[in-house]
Design a protein around this motif. Sequence first.
Motif, PDB file in Angstrom:
ATOM      1  N   LYS A   1      -9.283 -14.215 -17.228  1.00 50.28           N
ATOM      2  CA  LYS A   1      -9.185 -14.843 -15.917  1.00 50.28           C
ATOM      3  C   LYS A   1      -9.701 -13.817 -14.912  1.00 50.28           C
ATOM      4  O   LYS A   1      -9.147 -12.714 -14.806  1.00 50.28           O
ATOM      5  CB  LYS A   1      -7.730 -15.215 -15.616  1.00 50.28           C
ATOM      6  N   LYS A   2     -10.741 -14.163 -14.183  1.00 51.09           N
ATOM      7  CA  LYS A   2     -11.427 -13.190 -13.330  1.00 51.09           C
ATOM      8  C   LYS A   2     -10.488 -12.588 -12.289  1.00 51.09           C
ATOM      9  O   LYS A   2     -10.538 -11.381 -12.022  1.00 51.09           O
ATOM     10  CB  LYS A   2     -12.626 -13.850 -12.643  1.00 51.09           C
ATOM     11  N   ALA A   3      -9.625 -13.410 -11.696  1.00 48.79           N
ATOM     12  CA  ALA A   3      -8.714 -12.909 -10.665  1.00 48.79           C
ATOM     13  C   ALA A   3      -7.784 -11.839 -11.224  1.00 48.79           C
ATOM     14  O   ALA A   3      -7.454 -10.858 -10.546  1.00 48.79           O
ATOM     15  CB  ALA A   3      -7.903 -14.059 -10.080  1.00 48.79           C
ATOM     16  N   TYR A   4      -7.368 -12.006 -12.484  1.00 48.52           N
ATOM     17  CA  TYR A   4      -6.486 -11.018 -13.109  1.00 48.52           C
ATOM     18  C   TYR A   4      -7.232  -9.711 -13.361  1.00 48.52           C
ATOM     19  O   TYR A   4      -6.701  -8.617 -13.118  1.00 48.52           O
ATOM     20  CB  TYR A   4      -5.926 -11.564 -14.416  1.00 48.52           C
ATOM     21  N   LEU A   5      -8.463  -9.809 -13.870  1.00 50.78           N
ATOM     22  CA  LEU A   5      -9.255  -8.604 -14.101  1.00 50.78           C
ATOM     23  C   LEU A   5      -9.510  -7.856 -12.789  1.00 50.78           C
ATOM     24  O   LEU A   5      -9.437  -6.627 -12.738  1.00 50.78           O
ATOM     25  CB  LEU A   5     -10.591  -8.964 -14.755  1.00 50.78           C
ATOM     26  N   TYR A   6      -9.804  -8.613 -11.742  1.00 53.06           N
ATOM     27  CA  TYR A   6     -10.033  -7.999 -10.429  1.00 53.06           C
ATOM     28  C   TYR A   6      -8.781  -7.250  -9.985  1.00 53.06           C
ATOM     29  O   TYR A   6      -8.852  -6.100  -9.513  1.00 53.06           O
ATOM     30  CB  TYR A   6     -10.407  -9.062  -9.401  1.00 53.06           C
ATOM     31  N   SER A   7      -7.621  -7.887 -10.145  1.00 49.78           N
ATOM     32  CA  SER A   7      -6.361  -7.260  -9.744  1.00 49.78           C
ATOM     33  C   SER A   7      -6.096  -5.990 -10.548  1.00 49.78           C
ATOM     34  O   SER A   7      -5.638  -4.983 -10.004  1.00 49.78           O
ATOM     35  CB  SER A   7      -5.206  -8.244  -9.932  1.00 49.78           C
ATOM     36  N   ILE A   8      -6.391  -6.025 -11.845  1.00 47.17           N
ATOM     37  CA  ILE A   8      -6.184  -4.850 -12.707  1.00 47.17           C
ATOM     38  C   ILE A   8      -7.022  -3.675 -12.211  1.00 47.17           C
ATOM     39  O   ILE A   8      -6.514  -2.566 -11.989  1.00 47.17           O
ATOM     40  CB  ILE A   8      -6.532  -5.190 -14.167  1.00 47.17           C
ATOM     41  N   VAL A   9      -8.323  -3.912 -12.032  1.00 52.75           N
ATOM     42  CA  VAL A   9      -9.225  -2.827 -11.616  1.00 52.75           C
ATOM     43  C   VAL A   9      -8.901  -2.365 -10.199  1.00 52.75           C
ATOM     44  O   VAL A   9      -8.902  -1.163  -9.910  1.00 52.75           O
ATOM     45  CB  VAL A   9     -10.699  -3.280 -11.713  1.00 52.75           C
ATOM     46  N   TYR A  10      -8.588  -3.313  -9.316  1.00 55.80           N
ATOM     47  CA  TYR A  10      -8.283  -2.968  -7.920  1.00 55.80           C
ATOM     48  C   TYR A  10      -7.053  -2.069  -7.831  1.00 55.80           C
ATOM     49  O   TYR A  10      -7.057  -1.041  -7.133  1.00 55.80           O
ATOM     50  CB  TYR A  10      -8.067  -4.231  -7.095  1.00 55.80           C
ATOM     51  N   ASN A  11      -5.992  -2.445  -8.533  1.00 56.13           N
ATOM     52  CA  ASN A  11      -4.765  -1.650  -8.472  1.00 56.13           C
ATOM     53  C   ASN A  11      -4.960  -0.267  -9.079  1.00 56.13           C
ATOM     54  O   ASN A  11      -4.442   0.728  -8.554  1.00 56.13           O
ATOM     55  CB  ASN A  11      -3.628  -2.385  -9.188  1.00 56.13           C
ATOM     56  N   LEU A  12      -5.707  -0.187 -10.178  1.00 59.77           N
ATOM     57  CA  LEU A  12      -5.937   1.115 -10.798  1.00 59.77           C
ATOM     58  C   LEU A  12      -6.789   2.012  -9.911  1.00 59.77           C
ATOM     59  O   LEU A  12      -6.515   3.209  -9.756  1.00 59.77           O
ATOM     60  CB  LEU A  12      -6.596   0.937 -12.168  1.00 59.77           C
ATOM     61  N   LEU A  13      -7.845   1.436  -9.309  1.00 57.65           N
ATOM     62  CA  LEU A  13      -8.725   2.246  -8.466  1.00 57.65           C
ATOM     63  C   LEU A  13      -8.032   2.650  -7.169  1.00 57.65           C
ATOM     64  O   LEU A  13      -8.156   3.799  -6.715  1.00 57.65           O
ATOM     65  CB  LEU A  13     -10.021   1.493  -8.161  1.00 57.65           C
ATOM     66  N   SER A  14      -7.299   1.734  -6.548  1.00 57.18           N
ATOM     67  CA  SER A  14      -6.594   2.079  -5.303  1.00 57.18           C
ATOM     68  C   SER A  14      -5.523   3.136  -5.567  1.00 57.18           C
ATOM     69  O   SER A  14      -5.303   4.032  -4.741  1.00 57.18           O
ATOM     70  CB  SER A  14      -5.969   0.829  -4.671  1.00 57.18           C
ATOM     71  N   ASN A  15      -4.874   3.062  -6.736  1.00 58.92           N
ATOM     72  CA  ASN A  15      -3.905   4.104  -7.096  1.00 58.92           C
ATOM     73  C   ASN A  15      -4.595   5.448  -7.309  1.00 58.92           C
ATOM     74  O   ASN A  15      -4.076   6.497  -6.923  1.00 58.92           O
ATOM     75  CB  ASN A  15      -3.162   3.710  -8.374  1.00 58.92           C
ATOM     76  N   ALA A  16      -5.778   5.420  -7.957  1.00 58.02           N
ATOM     77  CA  ALA A  16      -6.515   6.664  -8.186  1.00 58.02           C
ATOM     78  C   ALA A  16      -6.886   7.321  -6.860  1.00 58.02           C
ATOM     79  O   ALA A  16      -6.820   8.553  -6.720  1.00 58.02           O
ATOM     80  CB  ALA A  16      -7.769   6.374  -9.010  1.00 58.02           C
ATOM     81  N   ILE A  17      -7.270   6.509  -5.887  1.00 60.71           N
ATOM     82  CA  ILE A  17      -7.607   7.041  -4.559  1.00 60.71           C
ATOM     83  C   ILE A  17      -6.357   7.604  -3.875  1.00 60.71           C
ATOM     84  O   ILE A  17      -6.363   8.699  -3.313  1.00 60.71           O
ATOM     85  CB  ILE A  17      -8.249   5.944  -3.689  1.00 60.71           C
ATOM     86  N   LYS A  18      -5.277   6.847  -3.962  1.00 62.29           N
ATOM     87  CA  LYS A  18      -4.038   7.226  -3.271  1.00 62.29           C
ATOM     88  C   LYS A  18      -3.426   8.496  -3.861  1.00 62.29           C
ATOM     89  O   LYS A  18      -2.943   9.370  -3.129  1.00 62.29           O
ATOM     90  CB  LYS A  18      -3.041   6.074  -3.367  1.00 62.29           C
ATOM     91  N   TYR A  19      -3.470   8.619  -5.188  1.00 61.22           N
ATOM     92  CA  TYR A  19      -2.813   9.748  -5.852  1.00 61.22           C
ATOM     93  C   TYR A  19      -3.829  10.752  -6.404  1.00 61.22           C
ATOM     94  O   TYR A  19      -3.606  11.359  -7.445  1.00 61.22           O
ATOM     95  CB  TYR A  19      -1.912   9.220  -6.975  1.00 61.22           C
ATOM     96  N   ARG A  20      -4.923  10.938  -5.695  1.00 56.50           N
ATOM     97  CA  ARG A  20      -5.944  11.898  -6.096  1.00 56.50           C
ATOM     98  C   ARG A  20      -5.420  13.324  -5.922  1.00 56.50           C
ATOM     99  O   ARG A  20      -4.458  13.569  -5.176  1.00 56.50           O
ATOM    100  CB  ARG A  20      -7.211  11.697  -5.267  1.00 56.50           C
ATOM    101  N   SER A  21      -6.076  14.238  -6.605  1.00 57.11           N
ATOM    102  CA  SER A  21      -5.695  15.651  -6.498  1.00 57.11           C
ATOM    103  C   SER A  21      -6.259  16.257  -5.214  1.00 57.11           C
ATOM    104  O   SER A  21      -7.360  15.912  -4.778  1.00 57.11           O
ATOM    105  CB  SER A  21      -6.221  16.418  -7.716  1.00 57.11           C
ATOM    106  N   LYS A  22      -5.515  17.183  -4.636  1.00 57.21           N
ATOM    107  CA  LYS A  22      -5.984  17.891  -3.451  1.00 57.21           C
ATOM    108  C   LYS A  22      -6.891  19.070  -3.833  1.00 57.21           C
ATOM    109  O   LYS A  22      -7.514  19.686  -2.962  1.00 57.21           O
ATOM    110  CB  LYS A  22      -4.787  18.417  -2.651  1.00 57.21           C
ATOM    111  N   GLU A  23      -6.964  19.345  -5.136  1.00 56.80           N
ATOM    112  CA  GLU A  23      -7.706  20.518  -5.599  1.00 56.80           C
ATOM    113  C   GLU A  23      -9.179  20.233  -5.911  1.00 56.80           C
ATOM    114  O   GLU A  23      -9.966  21.153  -6.060  1.00 56.80           O
ATOM    115  CB  GLU A  23      -7.050  21.082  -6.861  1.00 56.80           C
ATOM    116  N   ARG A  24      -9.568  18.946  -6.006  1.00 54.46           N
ATOM    117  CA  ARG A  24     -10.938  18.611  -6.409  1.00 54.46           C
ATOM    118  C   ARG A  24     -11.277  17.201  -5.936  1.00 54.46           C
ATOM    119  O   ARG A  24     -10.382  16.370  -5.734  1.00 54.46           O
ATOM    120  CB  ARG A  24     -11.081  18.705  -7.936  1.00 54.46           C
ATOM    121  N   PRO A  25     -12.572  16.904  -5.808  1.00 54.17           N
ATOM    122  CA  PRO A  25     -12.977  15.553  -5.424  1.00 54.17           C
ATOM    123  C   PRO A  25     -12.609  14.551  -6.531  1.00 54.17           C
ATOM    124  O   PRO A  25     -12.663  14.861  -7.725  1.00 54.17           O
ATOM    125  CB  PRO A  25     -14.504  15.660  -5.267  1.00 54.17           C
ATOM    126  N   LEU A  26     -12.256  13.367  -6.134  1.00 52.75           N
ATOM    127  CA  LEU A  26     -11.875  12.333  -7.091  1.00 52.75           C
ATOM    128  C   LEU A  26     -13.089  11.852  -7.889  1.00 52.75           C
ATOM    129  O   LEU A  26     -14.154  11.596  -7.334  1.00 52.75           O
ATOM    130  CB  LEU A  26     -11.261  11.131  -6.364  1.00 52.75           C
TER     131      LEU A  26
END
Length: 389
Positions: free
Chosen positions: A281-306
């Motif tokens: 289901k495309k909406a579910y896949l979009y939600s999966i990738v969106y949440n993972l990527l937004s979390n990666a941005i939010k919880y990135r390391s301060k020591e190196r570029p994401l």
Amino acid sequence: MTLQKSPKVPVAHDSSVIALHPAPHVPEMTVSVGPATLVAMHLAQGLALLTQDGRIQWVNDNFRHMTNLVAPEVVAQNFFGVLKAAGADQDELLKTEALVKQGSSVTTELSVILNSQQVIWWALEITPLMNNDDPMEQFVAALRDVTAKKKEELALVKLTEDLYRQTRDLQQFTYIVSHNLRGPVANALGLSNLLTRLKKEDAGFDPMLTQVRSSIFQLDTIIKDVNLILSIRDNQDTVEKEPVRLAEVCQQVISSLQESLQNCGGTVQVSIPKDYTLPAKKAYLYSIVYNLLSNAIKYRSKERPLHVNIQCQPGTKGETVFTFSDNGSGMDLNKVREDVFTLYKRFHRNIEGRGIGLFLVKTHVESLGGTIEIDSTLEVGTTFTMYLG
């Protein structure tokens, strides 16, 4: 699979049983037509006699019927090759063949795919034999259709998993009611009682009203979260799948978060062929990738570029293995593994968040009939591996 080191079974020389040693110039074994042979030929289970190297010497009618082969095609063929051609699980066959070559008795179950869609199950038992007059080993293989029994077992497993999931969800919702809902409700009630004692022109009236609104907004957000989760759960067994281009979904998510990526200097590498599709289901896949990527941005390391790497590849059983990796701040899974996908659980108190993203990711993955795993190390990064069918 059951492995047994049983004694070799001696074979009596009787006119009513199968002769174990054909003449050298005859590739198939000689069968004396006695009562026992006639019974073996028409047993409900498939029977086969194998040489030491796994070649077929004799089979009964039901074995030919189960494997969709006629007599001339069976004799002298590799037994495990015949089962593989019939659709039996290749990995299990390799394990079984290795044990048989060691001279062991083997009992196992094989999943068999018919017509690329229908799945049935066979029970396979292989027992070594030893002729009294000849040291050469031979094997008797018995094949039974246990599809009905296996379906009952799988249904019971699914029922158990559903009950476990419902119990877990009930515990989560109980936690929501006792903690997340109670807080804003108590705040709103307390503040509204205080407001009744104030006049609109009083200095504390407007700030207190703002706090009441904030509590009600928080309450509304939690109720919306619960409604969303319940909606996904209710529709879990009726998700209509369609072919979805995974790379296209990833690019759409990246475009929607492009500003955040630019602000933090983050990069995303998508290693997925443009025409790679999977039923989802495309909406579910979009939600999966969106949440993972937004979390990666939010919880990135301060020591190196994401840096984020997204890739997929076909699995050994026809599923899609979808991985999402980042080099962010990571987590200590020894401490938080059990709570990673739990609703409203947060592990970075200094960063704003609701603790619902990973819960939704897992919920969507399971709604698509898949599973998800996590591997994470503090200040190294996190990898999510999803198995989607």
